[in-house]
Write an enzyme that holds these catalytic residues in place. Structure first.
Site, PDB file in Angstrom:
ATOM      1  N   ARG A  54      69.753 -19.466 -11.530  1.00 46.94           N
ATOM      2  CA  ARG A  54      68.928 -19.714 -12.726  1.00 46.94           C
ATOM      3  C   ARG A  54      67.479 -20.022 -12.372  1.00 46.94           C
ATOM      4  O   ARG A  54      66.597 -19.917 -13.213  1.00 46.94           O
ATOM      5  CB  ARG A  54      69.536 -20.865 -13.528  1.00 46.94           C
ATOM      6  CG  ARG A  54      69.126 -20.839 -14.989  1.00 46.94           C
ATOM      7  CD  ARG A  54      69.936 -21.784 -15.840  1.00 46.94           C
ATOM      8  NE  ARG A  54      69.832 -23.141 -15.389  1.00 46.94           N
ATOM      9  CZ  ARG A  54      70.871 -23.968 -15.202  1.00 46.94           C
ATOM     10  NH1 ARG A  54      72.106 -23.562 -15.452  1.00 46.94           N
ATOM     11  NH2 ARG A  54      70.685 -25.187 -14.782  1.00 46.94           N
TER      12      ARG A  54
ATOM     13  N   TYR B  37      52.684 -12.135 -34.614  1.00 47.45           N
ATOM     14  CA  TYR B  37      53.966 -11.395 -34.632  1.00 47.45           C
ATOM     15  C   TYR B  37      54.972 -12.170 -35.498  1.00 47.45           C
ATOM     16  O   TYR B  37      55.148 -13.377 -35.308  1.00 47.45           O
ATOM     17  CB  TYR B  37      54.422 -11.322 -33.177  1.00 47.45           C
ATOM     18  CG  TYR B  37      55.736 -10.672 -32.877  1.00 47.45           C
ATOM     19  CD1 TYR B  37      55.963  -9.333 -33.156  1.00 47.45           C
ATOM     20  CD2 TYR B  37      56.754 -11.396 -32.243  1.00 47.45           C
ATOM     21  CE1 TYR B  37      57.166  -8.737 -32.826  1.00 47.45           C
ATOM     22  CE2 TYR B  37      57.956 -10.798 -31.908  1.00 47.45           C
ATOM     23  CZ  TYR B  37      58.150  -9.469 -32.205  1.00 47.45           C
ATOM     24  OH  TYR B  37      59.339  -8.877 -31.878  1.00 47.45           O
TER      25      TYR B  37
ATOM     26  N   ASP C 126      49.279 -14.593 -27.003  1.00 49.13           N
ATOM     27  CA  ASP C 126      50.200 -13.466 -26.869  1.00 49.13           C
ATOM     28  C   ASP C 126      49.344 -12.250 -26.527  1.00 49.13           C
ATOM     29  O   ASP C 126      48.608 -11.738 -27.364  1.00 49.13           O
ATOM     30  CB  ASP C 126      50.962 -13.274 -28.187  1.00 49.13           C
ATOM     31  CG  ASP C 126      51.995 -12.159 -28.097  1.00 49.13           C
ATOM     32  OD1 ASP C 126      51.852 -11.265 -27.244  1.00 49.13           O
ATOM     33  OD2 ASP C 126      52.952 -12.187 -28.905  1.00 49.13           O
TER      34      ASP C 126
ATOM     35  N   LYS D  97      57.587  -4.373 -23.521  1.00 46.80           N
ATOM     36  CA  LYS D  97      56.698  -3.324 -24.022  1.00 46.80           C
ATOM     37  C   LYS D  97      56.158  -2.486 -22.861  1.00 46.80           C
ATOM     38  O   LYS D  97      56.887  -1.706 -22.297  1.00 46.80           O
ATOM     39  CB  LYS D  97      55.589  -3.955 -24.863  1.00 46.80           C
ATOM     40  CG  LYS D  97      56.119  -4.920 -25.951  1.00 46.80           C
ATOM     41  CD  LYS D  97      56.818  -4.191 -27.071  1.00 46.80           C
ATOM     42  CE  LYS D  97      57.643  -5.095 -27.976  1.00 46.80           C
ATOM     43  NZ  LYS D  97      56.947  -6.229 -28.567  1.00 46.80           N
TER      44      LYS D  97
END
Ligand SMILES: *Cc1c(COP(=O)(O)O)cnc(C)c1O
Length: 397
Positions: free
Chosen positions: A60, A113, A185, A210
């Site tokens: 992790r 967003y 962002d 993206k």
């Protein structure tokens, strides 16, 4: 291998690689790891092992694969360190959870967003964190909205759906002056076309789903922070239990290697389509940061090194939904779907007025959102041309 001080094309090719470590392999392998064994109980219990990044301690907390990507992105972003998480939205949510506490106030850009807005309205609100939305074009006047308990000013530039470019340095300076942290962002531009940390921002987030992924086959978020905030953000991600799988990291590293050539083509085709659309009678205006007259175009010219392939189109009249549907559904090369940044072109309808609360959007609904993919631009234009024919036919023109 390092790309320090070199140009972005060289950086994306070389950053995060260390062939000697992997018996000469050009690419770091995908480490599939949960348990990491130690030689002794003393080593296992050594508190200095906790969250170490130079050795593996537990799946992790990262692997040589994730460190290769994180180190490359930290360098590209010009930040102190990067942490990879399981999605772009996860990066936004975990950054805000790591920085905010009950009683704090958040200033959030009104063109954010939509899922980021939902996170604030549903989850931060539930925890006693208040969000105020602000005009993307506010610039230095953001100072008037900052309260004593404003801990974070969040930016997204250009804005989702309508693509307003923010005055990032002015907002970052005003926030810093008032003792607030800025988070942006930066998914649209990627660090190749805009490096927010160089403009005074504290935390730069991108959805690697993206352009870094670039092939519509992975989900990932990346958070890069300046030195004073990196431990806080990294701890939040680790303690909230986020981790990104090694196969995804491997794909993201692979995407990174071709990012600059892909972006150049997305930019060129996007602009070509945008300019063609501007001349069409069905189009009132094209929402593209690189077009003169677009809100924030001068800021884009001042601060950015390029434009990527996602932009909006405001139609000249409120065409009936059936007509817009006929246009979009009949496209042969533009797919209908969420996300963008892959090699393929996309087209959806957007409803900008419904996505904002602090500012108004006065234009016929719906608008179009187009992602210019890597197809031949002439073929895309021909597809758009027949799309407009369907729009007229279905509208009864
Ligand atoms: C897609 C997107 C996100 C969310 O990224 P996921 O990886 O899909 O969670 C965040 N911000 C912007 C601007 C996006 O376009």
């Amino acid at each position: 291998m390092t790309g320090r001080g070199r140009k972005p094309d060289t950086q994306v090719t070389h950053l995060g690689r260390d062939a000697r470590r992997f018996e000469g392999a050009v690419n770091p392998p995908a480490y599939r790891v949960s348990t990491v064994l130690t030689e002794s109980l003393d080593d296992y219990e050594d508190p200095r092992r906790r969250y170490r990044r130079d050795v593996m301690t537990y799946g992790r907390y990262g692997t040589p694969t994730s460190r290769a990507l994180e180190d490359a992105i930290a360098e590209l972003d010009g930040g102190h360190g990067t942490v990879a998480v399981s999605s772009g939205l996860g990066a936004i949510a975990k950054t805000l959870l790591g920085l905010l506490q009950a009683g704090d106030h958040l200033l959030m850009v009104d063109t954010v967003y939509l899922p980021s807005r939902r996170f604030c309205d549903r989850h931060l609100a539930r925890m006693g964190i208040e969000t105020t939305y602000y005009d993307p074009m506010i610039g230095a006047r953001i100072a008037d909205l900052i309260r004593p308990n404003t801990r974070v000013v969040f930016l997204e530039s250009p804005g989702s759906s309508t693509f307003e470019v923010q005055d990032v340095p002015a907002i970052a300076a005003a926030a810093r002056e008032a003792g607030a942290v800025t988070v942006i962002d930066n998914t649209w531009a990627t660090p190749l076309y805009f490096r927010p940390i160089e403009h005074g921002v504290d935390v730069a987030i991108q959805s690697a789903t993206k352009y870094i992924g670039g092939h519509a086959d992975l989900m990932m978020g990346l958070i890069t922070a300046v030195e004073v905030l990196e431990p806080q953000v990294r701890r939040a991600v680790y303690e909230l239990g986020d981790v990104v799988g090694s196969e995804e990291v491997y794909l993201a590293l692979r995407g990174l290697r071709t990012l600059s050539v892909r972006l150049a083509r997305h930019q060129e085709t996007g602009l070509r389509l945008a300019r063609w659309l501007q001349e069409r009678p069905e189009v009132e205006r094209v929402l593209h940061p690189a077009l003169p007259g677009h809100p924030g175009h001068e800021l884009w010219r001042r601060d950015f090194d390029g434009a990527t392939g996602l932009f909006g189109v405001v139609l000249a009249e409120p065409y009936p939904r059936e007509a817009v549907k006929a246009m979009i559904e009949g496209m042969e090369l533009f797919g209908i779907g969420s996300s963008w940044g892959g090699y393929e072109s996309l087209m959806i309808a957007t409803y900008p007025e419904a996505l904002r609360t602090a500012t108004r959007w006065q234009a016929p609904d719906p608008a179009l959102r187009i992602h210019a993919g890597l197809e031949d631009p002439e073929d895309l234009i021909a597809d758009l041309e027949t799309g407009f024919e369907r729009l007229h036919r279905a509208a009864g023109d």
